[in-house]
Design a protein around this motif. Structure first.
Motif, short mmCIF file in Angstrom:
data_model
loop_
_atom_site.label_atom_id
_atom_site.label_comp_id
_atom_site.label_asym_id
_atom_site.label_seq_id
_atom_site.Cartn_x
_atom_site.Cartn_y
_atom_site.Cartn_z
N GLN A 1 0.83 -1.20 0.00
CA GLN A 1 0.00 0.00 0.00
C GLN A 1 0.86 1.25 0.00
O GLN A 1 0.51 2.26 -0.61
CB GLN A 1 -0.95 -0.02 1.20
N ASN B 1 -11.87 -2.96 3.27
CA ASN B 1 -10.97 -4.11 3.18
C ASN B 1 -9.91 -3.92 4.25
O ASN B 1 -9.00 -3.10 4.08
CB ASN B 1 -10.34 -4.22 1.79
N GLU C 1 -4.72 -6.55 -1.78
CA GLU C 1 -6.03 -6.25 -1.21
C GLU C 1 -6.70 -5.06 -1.89
O GLU C 1 -7.92 -5.00 -2.00
CB GLU C 1 -5.90 -6.08 0.30
N VAL C 2 -5.91 -4.11 -2.39
CA VAL C 2 -6.48 -3.05 -3.23
C VAL C 2 -7.04 -3.67 -4.51
O VAL C 2 -8.13 -3.32 -4.96
CB VAL C 2 -5.44 -1.96 -3.53
N THR D 1 -10.24 -5.32 -3.83
CA THR D 1 -11.30 -4.31 -3.71
C THR D 1 -11.76 -3.84 -5.08
O THR D 1 -12.96 -3.72 -5.35
CB THR D 1 -10.78 -3.11 -2.88
N SER E 1 -9.28 0.93 2.30
CA SER E 1 -8.36 -0.20 2.45
C SER E 1 -7.32 0.15 3.50
O SER E 1 -6.71 1.24 3.46
CB SER E 1 -7.67 -0.50 1.10
#
Length: 411
Positions: A171, A305, A350-351, A354, A394
């Protein structure tokens, strides 16, 4: 606390994604497995990952490489490098970057100390004959080798560097890429959350720390990874790598590419803490700062998320921060319950999860969330749920007191 108001700043869009994981290589296979809650957990088998041990995790099956990738680069790259090249290629092709001025493309790779298993195997092979070590070791022991491999393969000339943020690295790479675009350094930037290739040394140390499970489910791999469940006992590792292409809206419009979403806000903050324990105050601050940056209120967020690793302490702290930021109404699921914890790659993966849920207008289930530690949240449990995400949040945290948050908006 690092955030930036977006007044008079260009809109930033995500126009391409690439994903490699244990549950699927490529976005089509990945999202199909996500929606069905398919897992790949078991006792890990990759050479250099066990030494009289039986650590659980999810490992990527045999890679299928794109024909466009250099066979010479693939042959000399580490496993981490091979996965990075193949994952970046999927994002590159979807965003149609072949005709872009290579001097206007940048690359930020999230992760540090990425190739530990490769290094351990080298040490063991040449321990008694160091004079015969491959000269290439002088290149591939450094994380910047991934920058070299990827820029050579794709002709990137703007810039390339790695950013280390432990489990928040993926991230952090997205945030760094977004900030580079805002300053006009480049027109397009790729953020890649690199595969962290653990050896038995890291597995043993993380297990001893109490971060990596499991005692309770040592003989039940399918049940071991259970973020936010009362019976969780630590994270379960999962090999993964993700790449996203970010560009300004005016660029995407000129090139006639369809975006997944807008990056509307973000924040990074530190806890002043070397240790792995999470900070409630740090998490609350990045959530509030990201919402401020995105010019959103808590009620505007309809999906979260979370970091959600299965940590005994971490999951509790994260839910408390979410609740106290007035976000309990938003849908929540746990991507790591299906993929495992990709460490350096997790935030990017995880992005991507999403973005794919946003595109599918459906939220994936959470595996093993049988007894949520706080049942009053808006959980997505054993079945996928139809939902058109408008504004997503997120969250990603890392050892050393690193907290990050990103807001994504439907376009």
């Amino acid at each position: 606390m690092c955030s930036m108001r977006n007044y008079n700043q260009p809109e930033l869009l995500i126009t391409g994604i690439g994903i490699t994981s244990a549950i699927g290589q490529g976005k089509t296979a990945f999202v199909s497995a996500l929606m069905q809650g398919q897992h790949a957990f078991g006792v890990m088998q990759r050479p250099g990952r066990q030494k009289g041990t039986s650590f659980l995790g999810a490992e990527i099956p045999s890679l299928v490489f794109s024909d466009r990738l250099s066979k010479q680069l693939l042959r000399t790259a580490s496993f981490c490098g091979q996965v990075a090249m193949n994952t970046l290629n999927e994002a590159w092709e979807e965003a149609k970057l072949d005709d872009i001025d290579p001097g206007r493309i940048g690359l930020v790779i999230g992760g540090s100390n990425l190739q530990q298993r490769t290094l351990v195997k080298t040490y063991e092979t040449y321990a008694e004959r160091t004079q015969f070590i491959r000269p290439a070791y002088g290149i591939y022991f450094m994380d910047t080798d991934l920058c070299g491999i990827c820029t050579e393969q794709f002709g990137i000339q703007g810039f390339a560097y790695t950013v280390g943020g432990a489990s928040a690295s993926g991230q952090m790479a997205i945030i760094q890429a977004a900030q580079a675009l805002q300053t006009g350094q480049i027109d397009i930037c790729i953020a890649l959350g690199a595969l962290m290739d653990l050896s038995y040394w890291e597995c043993q140390a993380l297990r001893a720390l109490g971060a990596m499970g499991t005692d309770r489910y040592a003989n039940e791999p399918a049940n071991a990874c259970r973020p936010f469940d009362k019976n969780r006992d630590g994270f379960i590792y999962g090999e993964s790598c993700g790449a996203v292409v970010i560009e300004r809206a005016d660029s995407a419009m000129r090139r006639h590419v369809s975006p997944y979403a807008k990056i509307s806000g973000w924040a990074v903050g530190m806890d002043k803490n070397r240790n792995p324990n999470p900070s409630y105050e740090g998490e609350v601050q990045v959530i509030k700062k990201a919402l401020e940056h995105a010019q959103l209120s808590a009620k505007d967020i309809d999906y979260i998320n979370p970091h959600g690793t299965g940590s005994v302490i971490g999951d509790e702290i994260e839910l408390k921060a979410i609740r106290d930021c007035a976000l309990s109404h938003a849908y929540i699921n746990a991507t790591k319950s299906i993929t495992g914890h990709g460490l350096s790659a997790a935030g990017t993966v995880e992005v991507i999860a999403t973005l794919l849920q946003m595109k599918e207008t459906r939220l994936h289930p959470s595996r093993n969330l049988q007894e949520p530690i706080h049942p009053l949240f808006n959980w997505v449990q054993g079945q996928s749920v139809l939902h058109a995400i408008e504004n997503a949040l997120s969250l990603s945290m890392g050892f050393g007191g690193i907290n990050t948050s990103i807001c994504l908006k439907r376009v």
